[in-house]
Design a protein around this motif. Structure first.
Motif, PDB file in Angstrom:
ATOM      1  N   THR A 181       0.832  -1.202   0.000  1.00  0.00           N
ATOM      2  CA  THR A 181       0.000   0.000   0.000  1.00  0.00           C
ATOM      3  C   THR A 181       0.869   1.255   0.000  1.00  0.00           C
ATOM      4  O   THR A 181       0.605   2.212  -0.741  1.00  0.00           O
ATOM      5  CB  THR A 181      -0.938   0.009   1.226  1.00  0.00           C
ATOM      6  N   LEU A 182       1.907   1.270   0.830  1.00  0.00           N
ATOM      7  CA  LEU A 182       2.823   2.413   0.869  1.00  0.00           C
ATOM      8  C   LEU A 182       3.495   2.621  -0.487  1.00  0.00           C
ATOM      9  O   LEU A 182       3.676   3.763  -0.944  1.00  0.00           O
ATOM     10  CB  LEU A 182       3.888   2.204   1.949  1.00  0.00           C
ATOM     11  N   MET A 183       3.833   1.524  -1.144  1.00  0.00           N
ATOM     12  CA  MET A 183       4.460   1.607  -2.456  1.00  0.00           C
ATOM     13  C   MET A 183       3.518   2.270  -3.462  1.00  0.00           C
ATOM     14  O   MET A 183       3.922   3.115  -4.253  1.00  0.00           O
ATOM     15  CB  MET A 183       4.843   0.193  -2.928  1.00  0.00           C
ATOM     16  N   LYS A 184       2.239   1.885  -3.404  1.00  0.00           N
ATOM     17  CA  LYS A 184       1.250   2.475  -4.305  1.00  0.00           C
ATOM     18  C   LYS A 184       1.043   3.953  -4.012  1.00  0.00           C
ATOM     19  O   LYS A 184       0.694   4.729  -4.907  1.00  0.00           O
ATOM     20  CB  LYS A 184      -0.080   1.725  -4.191  1.00  0.00           C
ATOM     21  N   MET A 185       1.246   4.345  -2.754  1.00  0.00           N
ATOM     22  CA  MET A 185       1.116   5.752  -2.362  1.00  0.00           C
ATOM     23  C   MET A 185       2.353   6.564  -2.749  1.00  0.00           C
ATOM     24  O   MET A 185       2.362   7.787  -2.636  1.00  0.00           O
ATOM     25  CB  MET A 185       0.905   5.849  -0.844  1.00  0.00           C
ATOM     26  N   GLY A 186       3.402   5.889  -3.194  1.00  0.00           N
ATOM     27  CA  GLY A 186       4.630   6.592  -3.562  1.00  0.00           C
ATOM     28  C   GLY A 186       5.592   6.779  -2.418  1.00  0.00           C
ATOM     29  O   GLY A 186       6.523   7.578  -2.513  1.00  0.00           O
ATOM     30  N   CYS A 187       5.390   6.043  -1.319  1.00  0.00           N
ATOM     31  CA  CYS A 187       6.257   6.157  -0.140  1.00  0.00           C
ATOM     32  C   CYS A 187       7.211   4.971  -0.078  1.00  0.00           C
ATOM     33  O   CYS A 187       6.771   3.824   0.003  1.00  0.00           O
ATOM     34  CB  CYS A 187       5.418   6.206   1.144  1.00  0.00           C
ATOM     35  N   GLY A 232      -9.710  -6.443   3.003  1.00  0.00           N
ATOM     36  CA  GLY A 232     -11.084  -6.163   2.605  1.00  0.00           C
ATOM     37  C   GLY A 232     -11.499  -4.706   2.709  1.00  0.00           C
ATOM     38  O   GLY A 232     -12.616  -4.345   2.308  1.00  0.00           O
ATOM     39  N   ILE A 233     -10.622  -3.828   3.204  1.00  0.00           N
ATOM     40  CA  ILE A 233     -10.971  -2.403   3.337  1.00  0.00           C
ATOM     41  C   ILE A 233     -11.020  -1.767   1.950  1.00  0.00           C
ATOM     42  O   ILE A 233     -10.041  -1.834   1.198  1.00  0.00           O
ATOM     43  CB  ILE A 233      -9.948  -1.674   4.221  1.00  0.00           C
ATOM     44  N   PRO A 234     -12.149  -1.147   1.580  1.00  0.00           N
ATOM     45  CA  PRO A 234     -12.261  -0.517   0.255  1.00  0.00           C
ATOM     46  C   PRO A 234     -11.283   0.648   0.111  1.00  0.00           C
ATOM     47  O   PRO A 234     -11.094   1.417   1.033  1.00  0.00           O
ATOM     48  CB  PRO A 234     -13.719  -0.023   0.212  1.00  0.00           C
ATOM     49  N   ASN A 279      -6.321   5.279  -0.034  1.00  0.00           N
ATOM     50  CA  ASN A 279      -6.889   6.525   0.490  1.00  0.00           C
ATOM     51  C   ASN A 279      -7.225   6.411   1.974  1.00  0.00           C
ATOM     52  O   ASN A 279      -7.161   7.400   2.713  1.00  0.00           O
ATOM     53  CB  ASN A 279      -8.140   6.913  -0.304  1.00  0.00           C
ATOM     54  N   TYR A 280      -7.579   5.203   2.401  1.00  0.00           N
ATOM     55  CA  TYR A 280      -7.876   4.948   3.817  1.00  0.00           C
ATOM     56  C   TYR A 280      -6.640   5.237   4.675  1.00  0.00           C
ATOM     57  O   TYR A 280      -6.716   5.942   5.688  1.00  0.00           O
ATOM     58  CB  TYR A 280      -8.327   3.500   3.977  1.00  0.00           C
ATOM     59  N   LYS A 304       6.403  23.444  15.661  1.00  0.00           N
ATOM     60  CA  LYS A 304       6.576  23.682  14.232  1.00  0.00           C
ATOM     61  C   LYS A 304       5.237  23.627  13.509  1.00  0.00           C
ATOM     62  O   LYS A 304       4.400  22.769  13.761  1.00  0.00           O
ATOM     63  CB  LYS A 304       7.547  22.659  13.623  1.00  0.00           C
ATOM     64  N   GLY A 305       5.033  24.546  12.621  1.00  0.00           N
ATOM     65  CA  GLY A 305       3.769  24.595  11.881  1.00  0.00           C
ATOM     66  C   GLY A 305       3.720  23.543  10.788  1.00  0.00           C
ATOM     67  O   GLY A 305       4.722  23.225  10.160  1.00  0.00           O
ATOM     68  N   ARG A 306       2.551  22.982  10.569  1.00  0.00           N
ATOM     69  CA  ARG A 306       2.350  22.009   9.509  1.00  0.00           C
ATOM     70  C   ARG A 306       1.061  22.326   8.786  1.00  0.00           C
ATOM     71  O   ARG A 306       0.094  22.779   9.383  1.00  0.00           O
ATOM     72  CB  ARG A 306       2.243  20.580  10.067  1.00  0.00           C
ATOM     73  N   THR A 307       1.048  22.093   7.491  1.00  0.00           N
ATOM     74  CA  THR A 307      -0.180  22.200   6.710  1.00  0.00           C
ATOM     75  C   THR A 307      -0.382  20.902   5.978  1.00  0.00           C
ATOM     76  O   THR A 307       0.579  20.199   5.651  1.00  0.00           O
ATOM     77  CB  THR A 307      -0.108  23.349   5.692  1.00  0.00           C
ATOM     78  N   ILE A 308      -1.626  20.577   5.722  1.00  0.00           N
ATOM     79  CA  ILE A 308      -1.938  19.360   4.981  1.00  0.00           C
ATOM     80  C   ILE A 308      -1.785  19.652   3.500  1.00  0.00           C
ATOM     81  O   ILE A 308      -2.473  20.511   2.951  1.00  0.00           O
ATOM     82  CB  ILE A 308      -3.349  18.864   5.288  1.00  0.00           C
ATOM     83  N   ILE A 309      -0.867  18.956   2.852  1.00  0.00           N
ATOM     84  CA  ILE A 309      -0.581  19.180   1.446  1.00  0.00           C
ATOM     85  C   ILE A 309      -1.158  18.043   0.623  1.00  0.00           C
ATOM     86  O   ILE A 309      -1.039  16.885   0.981  1.00  0.00           O
ATOM     87  CB  ILE A 309       0.948  19.238   1.214  1.00  0.00           C
ATOM     88  N   LYS A 310      -1.782  18.395  -0.476  1.00  0.00           N
ATOM     89  CA  LYS A 310      -2.298  17.350  -1.361  1.00  0.00           C
ATOM     90  C   LYS A 310      -1.131  16.701  -2.085  1.00  0.00           C
ATOM     91  O   LYS A 310      -0.194  17.361  -2.524  1.00  0.00           O
ATOM     92  CB  LYS A 310      -3.280  17.943  -2.377  1.00  0.00           C
ATOM     93  N   GLY A 311      -1.190  15.386  -2.233  1.00  0.00           N
ATOM     94  CA  GLY A 311      -0.112  14.666  -2.878  1.00  0.00           C
ATOM     95  C   GLY A 311       0.897  14.179  -1.880  1.00  0.00           C
ATOM     96  O   GLY A 311       0.632  14.125  -0.690  1.00  0.00           O
ATOM     97  N   PHE A 312       2.106  13.870  -2.364  1.00  0.00           N
ATOM     98  CA  PHE A 312       3.101  13.277  -1.502  1.00  0.00           C
ATOM     99  C   PHE A 312       4.430  13.980  -1.658  1.00  0.00           C
ATOM    100  O   PHE A 312       4.775  14.476  -2.726  1.00  0.00           O
ATOM    101  CB  PHE A 312       3.262  11.781  -1.845  1.00  0.00           C
ATOM    102  N   ASN A 313       5.158  14.018  -0.556  1.00  0.00           N
ATOM    103  CA  ASN A 313       6.469  14.652  -0.547  1.00  0.00           C
ATOM    104  C   ASN A 313       7.471  13.614  -0.058  1.00  0.00           C
ATOM    105  O   ASN A 313       7.507  13.295   1.110  1.00  0.00           O
ATOM    106  CB  ASN A 313       6.458  15.878   0.370  1.00  0.00           C
TER     107      ASN A 313
END
Length: 205
Positions: free
Chosen positions: A59-65, A155-157, A161-162, A194-203
């Motif tokens: 799953t992590l691989m599919k997420m690009g991590c 079995g988690i759909p 994204n989950y 430290k401040g954090r913001t939710i960024i779309k995509g992956f870093n």
């Protein structure tokens, strides 16, 4: 004489006919055995992919991590949105525990520990990840950490994204704690987290 020839031809035809039947039966048998072997292989592959650790890594691989295993703890480490995460995942368990450790350090000099506890307690009421702290006496710092235990099965759909949504909850918890600090009047402490913001995509680093 002609009768013998006719009889011989009949015997040849019968032999050929039964030979073809035998060949067809053997061919069907081979196909059946081949299908059974393939089914067994597919089942074994599915069983491996369904194991908690393999499922998580996939799953992590599919997420690009990109992930790696911590040899000392066995935890799976990776970077998501610039933050280091670790996950406890055992094949015998349908649950994983996500850790976000040392995501902030706050000086002890002007910190009221009771206010810190109050802010953490208020944040934990509404957030899924649990925030807790440890004290580094030599550095005279309070270190903040988060953890969250969640189901993780095949079995988690839309499992990619989950997992992503649950990781994003950690950043939301960070921001929520900063707000609670501000509400308690701990402005200096709030600025040091430290401040954090939710960024779309992956870093990925």
């Amino acid at each position: 004489m002609e009768g013998w020839i006719v009889l011989g031809l009949i015997l040849i035809v019968i032999t050929y006919f039964f030979g073809r039947i035998g060949f067809a039966v053997e061919e069907d048998k081979e196909r059946s055995e081949y299908a059974k072997t393939n089914a067994a292989i597919d089942k074994a592959i599915d069983a491996e992919d369904s194991k908690t650790r393999n499922l998580l890594i996939k799953t992590l691989m599919k997420m690009g991590c990109r992930s790696e295993e911590n040899k000392e703890t066995g935890r799976i480490r990776f970077i998501y949105q610039g933050e280091y995460f670790s996950i406890d995942a055992e094949d015998e368990s349908p649950f994983i525990t996500v850790w976000d450790t040392y995501w902030a350090r706050v000086s002890l000099e002007n910190l009221d520990i009771n206010k810190l506890k109050d802010a953490i307690n208020e944040t934990n009421i509404s957030m899924r990840p649990t925030i807790f702290y440890s004290i580094e006496k030599e550095e005279s710092e309070v270190c903040l950490h988060c953890k969250y235990t969640m189901p993780f099965i095949i079995g988690i759909p839309d499992i990619n994204n989950y997992l992503q949504a649950n990781l994003n909850n950690f950043f939301i918890a960070h921001e929520c704690l900063k707000v609670e600090f501000k509400n308690l009047g701990e402005k200096d402490v709030q600025q040091n987290i430290k401040g954090r913001t939710i960024i779309k995509g992956f870093n990925i680093k």
